[in-house]
Write a protein that holds these residues in place. Structure first.
Motif, PDB file in Angstrom:
ATOM      1  N   SER A  49       6.355  -7.461  -7.381  1.00  0.00           N
ATOM      2  CA  SER A  49       5.631  -6.257  -6.979  1.00  0.00           C
ATOM      3  C   SER A  49       4.456  -5.946  -7.903  1.00  0.00           C
ATOM      4  O   SER A  49       3.460  -5.362  -7.479  1.00  0.00           O
ATOM      5  CB  SER A  49       6.584  -5.059  -6.938  1.00  0.00           C
ATOM      6  OG  SER A  49       7.604  -5.245  -5.984  1.00  0.00           O
ATOM      7  N   GLY A  73       4.136  -7.300  -1.486  1.00  0.00           N
ATOM      8  CA  GLY A  73       2.721  -6.972  -1.605  1.00  0.00           C
ATOM      9  C   GLY A  73       1.953  -7.878  -2.534  1.00  0.00           C
ATOM     10  O   GLY A  73       0.883  -7.513  -3.028  1.00  0.00           O
ATOM     11  N   SER A 121      -8.792  -6.994  -2.940  1.00  0.00           N
ATOM     12  CA  SER A 121      -8.421  -5.702  -2.355  1.00  0.00           C
ATOM     13  C   SER A 121      -8.265  -5.810  -0.847  1.00  0.00           C
ATOM     14  O   SER A 121      -7.337  -5.221  -0.260  1.00  0.00           O
ATOM     15  CB  SER A 121      -9.482  -4.640  -2.692  1.00  0.00           C
ATOM     16  OG  SER A 121      -9.527  -4.408  -4.087  1.00  0.00           O
ATOM     17  N   GLN A 124      -4.995  -7.579  -0.118  1.00  0.00           N
ATOM     18  CA  GLN A 124      -3.855  -6.694  -0.355  1.00  0.00           C
ATOM     19  C   GLN A 124      -3.726  -5.676   0.769  1.00  0.00           C
ATOM     20  O   GLN A 124      -2.602  -5.338   1.178  1.00  0.00           O
ATOM     21  CB  GLN A 124      -4.009  -5.992  -1.708  1.00  0.00           C
ATOM     22  CG  GLN A 124      -3.858  -6.945  -2.893  1.00  0.00           C
ATOM     23  CD  GLN A 124      -4.215  -6.313  -4.223  1.00  0.00           C
ATOM     24  OE1 GLN A 124      -5.070  -5.425  -4.296  1.00  0.00           O
ATOM     25  NE2 GLN A 124      -3.558  -6.747  -5.290  1.00  0.00           N
ATOM     26  N   ALA A 125      -4.855  -5.215   1.290  1.00  0.00           N
ATOM     27  CA  ALA A 125      -4.829  -4.285   2.424  1.00  0.00           C
ATOM     28  C   ALA A 125      -4.275  -4.985   3.664  1.00  0.00           C
ATOM     29  O   ALA A 125      -3.533  -4.395   4.462  1.00  0.00           O
ATOM     30  CB  ALA A 125      -6.235  -3.749   2.697  1.00  0.00           C
ATOM     31  N   LEU A 127      -2.120  -7.403   3.628  1.00  0.00           N
ATOM     32  CA  LEU A 127      -0.678  -7.529   3.413  1.00  0.00           C
ATOM     33  C   LEU A 127       0.050  -6.266   3.856  1.00  0.00           C
ATOM     34  O   LEU A 127       1.154  -6.324   4.408  1.00  0.00           O
ATOM     35  CB  LEU A 127      -0.376  -7.809   1.941  1.00  0.00           C
ATOM     36  CG  LEU A 127      -0.578  -9.241   1.450  1.00  0.00           C
ATOM     37  CD1 LEU A 127      -0.399  -9.297  -0.057  1.00  0.00           C
ATOM     38  CD2 LEU A 127       0.388 -10.191   2.133  1.00  0.00           C
ATOM     39  N   LYS A 128      -0.562  -5.106   3.621  1.00  0.00           N
ATOM     40  CA  LYS A 128       0.055  -3.838   4.013  1.00  0.00           C
ATOM     41  C   LYS A 128       0.208  -3.756   5.530  1.00  0.00           C
ATOM     42  O   LYS A 128       1.129  -3.105   6.032  1.00  0.00           O
ATOM     43  CB  LYS A 128      -0.780  -2.665   3.508  1.00  0.00           C
ATOM     44  CG  LYS A 128      -0.752  -2.489   2.003  1.00  0.00           C
ATOM     45  CD  LYS A 128      -1.577  -1.285   1.578  1.00  0.00           C
ATOM     46  CE  LYS A 128      -1.549  -1.112   0.069  1.00  0.00           C
ATOM     47  NZ  LYS A 128      -2.360   0.060  -0.371  1.00  0.00           N
ATOM     48  N   ARG A 129      -0.703  -4.406   6.251  1.00  0.00           N
ATOM     49  CA  ARG A 129      -0.626  -4.374   7.715  1.00  0.00           C
ATOM     50  C   ARG A 129       0.337  -5.430   8.260  1.00  0.00           C
ATOM     51  O   ARG A 129       1.007  -5.212   9.265  1.00  0.00           O
ATOM     52  CB  ARG A 129      -2.014  -4.599   8.312  1.00  0.00           C
ATOM     53  CG  ARG A 129      -3.009  -3.506   8.009  1.00  0.00           C
ATOM     54  CD  ARG A 129      -4.230  -3.593   8.926  1.00  0.00           C
ATOM     55  NE  ARG A 129      -4.935  -4.855   8.799  1.00  0.00           N
ATOM     56  CZ  ARG A 129      -5.894  -5.086   7.910  1.00  0.00           C
ATOM     57  NH1 ARG A 129      -6.238  -4.137   7.041  1.00  0.00           N
ATOM     58  NH2 ARG A 129      -6.513  -6.249   7.870  1.00  0.00           N
ATOM     59  N   TRP A 131       2.959  -7.167   6.661  1.00  0.00           N
ATOM     60  CA  TRP A 131       4.289  -7.414   6.095  1.00  0.00           C
ATOM     61  C   TRP A 131       5.444  -7.215   7.078  1.00  0.00           C
ATOM     62  O   TRP A 131       6.435  -7.945   7.005  1.00  0.00           O
ATOM     63  CB  TRP A 131       4.497  -6.586   4.827  1.00  0.00           C
ATOM     64  CG  TRP A 131       4.746  -5.120   5.042  1.00  0.00           C
ATOM     65  CD1 TRP A 131       3.835  -4.116   4.972  1.00  0.00           C
ATOM     66  CD2 TRP A 131       5.987  -4.499   5.363  1.00  0.00           C
ATOM     67  NE1 TRP A 131       4.415  -2.903   5.239  1.00  0.00           N
ATOM     68  CE2 TRP A 131       5.741  -3.107   5.473  1.00  0.00           C
ATOM     69  CE3 TRP A 131       7.288  -4.972   5.565  1.00  0.00           C
ATOM     70  CZ2 TRP A 131       6.746  -2.192   5.788  1.00  0.00           C
ATOM     71  CZ3 TRP A 131       8.294  -4.059   5.873  1.00  0.00           C
ATOM     72  CH2 TRP A 131       8.018  -2.684   5.981  1.00  0.00           C
ATOM     73  N   ALA A 160      10.373   0.905   4.043  1.00  0.00           N
ATOM     74  CA  ALA A 160       9.605   1.850   4.846  1.00  0.00           C
ATOM     75  C   ALA A 160      10.422   3.105   5.096  1.00  0.00           C
ATOM     76  O   ALA A 160      11.646   3.039   5.182  1.00  0.00           O
ATOM     77  CB  ALA A 160       9.215   1.205   6.179  1.00  0.00           C
ATOM     78  N   TYR A 168       7.506   0.106  13.014  1.00  0.00           N
ATOM     79  CA  TYR A 168       7.485  -1.221  12.413  1.00  0.00           C
ATOM     80  C   TYR A 168       8.275  -2.215  13.260  1.00  0.00           C
ATOM     81  O   TYR A 168       7.934  -3.398  13.342  1.00  0.00           O
ATOM     82  CB  TYR A 168       8.065  -1.169  10.996  1.00  0.00           C
ATOM     83  CG  TYR A 168       7.127  -0.594   9.969  1.00  0.00           C
ATOM     84  CD1 TYR A 168       5.843  -1.111   9.809  1.00  0.00           C
ATOM     85  CD2 TYR A 168       7.515   0.466   9.156  1.00  0.00           C
ATOM     86  CE1 TYR A 168       4.973  -0.588   8.868  1.00  0.00           C
ATOM     87  CE2 TYR A 168       6.651   0.992   8.201  1.00  0.00           C
ATOM     88  CZ  TYR A 168       5.384   0.465   8.064  1.00  0.00           C
ATOM     89  OH  TYR A 168       4.525   0.977   7.140  1.00  0.00           O
TER      90      TYR A 168
END
Length: 245
Positions: A49, A73, A121, A124-125, A127-129, A131, A160, A168
Motif C-alpha cells: 500500500s 493501489g 498520478s 494511480q488514478a 488503479l482507483k477506477r 481495482w 470499500a 462495485y
C-alpha cells in the motif's frame, strides 16, 4: 518486491530465474527506496500500500502478484516476457501497469524513476477506477449476506464502504468475466454477419467506446461492447488468447 527469491540450489529453476536475477541486481538496496527481499513479514499488505511500484514475477507458474499490487493501489511492474496479464484484452492495461523486458531488467529502477510524476498520478488514478475488476466483491457480499455479517463484513469494508458494494459488484471480477464472454459471443455473431453483409462491418470500424475510461473497445451494429479490433479492423479469424473467433 517481497517473496521467495529462489536463493537455494533446489530452487535454481524457480521463477525461470527471474526472481534470482532481480535479487542479484537490486537486493540489499533498501536505503534508496528499492526493496527486494524474501524476509517474512506481517507488514506485507502495508508495504504494498505504501509503495509506488510493485514487481510482478512468476513463481512456479503465474502468480497472483498482479492482483496483489492492483488491490493495494500499487502500480504493477510485469517482469516476465510474453505473459498475458488478467483482462489484458478487455482493459487498457498500459494505463495502470508497466512492462519491463527481461533484457532490460538492469535498467528497471532507472526506467521507473524516469516516469514523470504526472504519469504516475494518472496511473494511480486509473488503479482507483479499475481495482474492482480484480476482486470478487459480489461473491463475498452474497456470502456475507448468507452468514448475516460477521468478520467477513469487516474485511470487505477494508476494500470499500458497505454503501458502495452494490455499485462495485456491477464491475467486479465476476461481472468483468461475464462481460468479456458476452463480448466474445457478440464478436462471433458480428463475424457471421460481416460475411453476409460486408458493408455493415465497414460502418462499425472506428467507432470507439470507453469502459471505465480504460478499455478501448468497438461498438458493433447491435450497439454492444466488444473487445478491441485488430489493426485490419476485421472480425474474421480474430485470435484472442490463442482462440480463433
Amino acid at each position: 518486491f517481497n517473496g521467495n527469491l529462489g536463493r537455494t540450489e533446489l530452487l535454481a529453476n524457480y521463477s525461470f530465474g527471474l526472481r534470482q536475477q532481480l535479487f542479484a541486481l537490486f537486493g540489499g538496496r533498501n536505503s534508496d527506496g528499492v526493496i527486494v527481499t524474501d524476509a517474512r513479514t506481517t507488514r506485507y499488505s502495508e508495504m504494498l500500500s505504501s509503495a509506488t511500484f510493485c514487481g510482478v514475477l512468476p513463481g512456479w507458474g503465474w502468480s497472483g502478484r498482479f492482483e496483489d499490487a492492483v488491490l493495494h493501489g500499487c502500480i504493477p511492474v510485469v517482469l516476465q516476457d510474453g505473459i498475458h496479464t488478467p483482462w489484458q484484452t478487455a482493459l487498457k492495461w498500459e494505463s495502470f501497469s508497466v512492462r519491463i523486458l527481461r533484457s532490460r531488467m538492469h535498467l528497471l529502477v532507472q526506467t521507473l524513476r524516469a516516469i514523470p510524476p504526472s504519469t504516475v498520478s494518472r496511473m494511480q488514478a486509473a488503479l482507483k477506477r479499475v481495482w474492482p475488476r480484480f476482486a470478487y466483491l459480489s461473491v463475498v457480499d452474497r456470502e456475507i449476506r448468507r452468514r448475516k455479517g460477521g468478520e467477513a463484513r469487516l474485511a470487505l469494508q477494508s476494500f470499500a464502504p458497505a454503501s458502495e458494494w452494490a455499485t462495485y459488484g456491477e464491475r467486479d471480477a465476476t461481472a468483468t468475466l461475464l462481460q468479456v464472454l458476452q463480448a466474445r459471443l457478440r464478436l462471433r455473431v458480428a463475424r457471421q454477419d460481416a460475411i453476409k453483409h460486408p458493408d455493415r462491418l465497414e460502418s462499425t470500424v472506428g467507432q470507439s467506446l470507453m469502459v471505465d475510461g480504460l478499455s478501448s473497445c468497438t461498438k458493433d451494429v447491435y450497439g454492444s461492447i466488444g473487445l478491441p479490433l485488430d489493426e485490419s479492423g476485421s472480425f474474421i479469424e480474430r485470435q484472442v488468447n490463442g482462440w480463433v473467433i
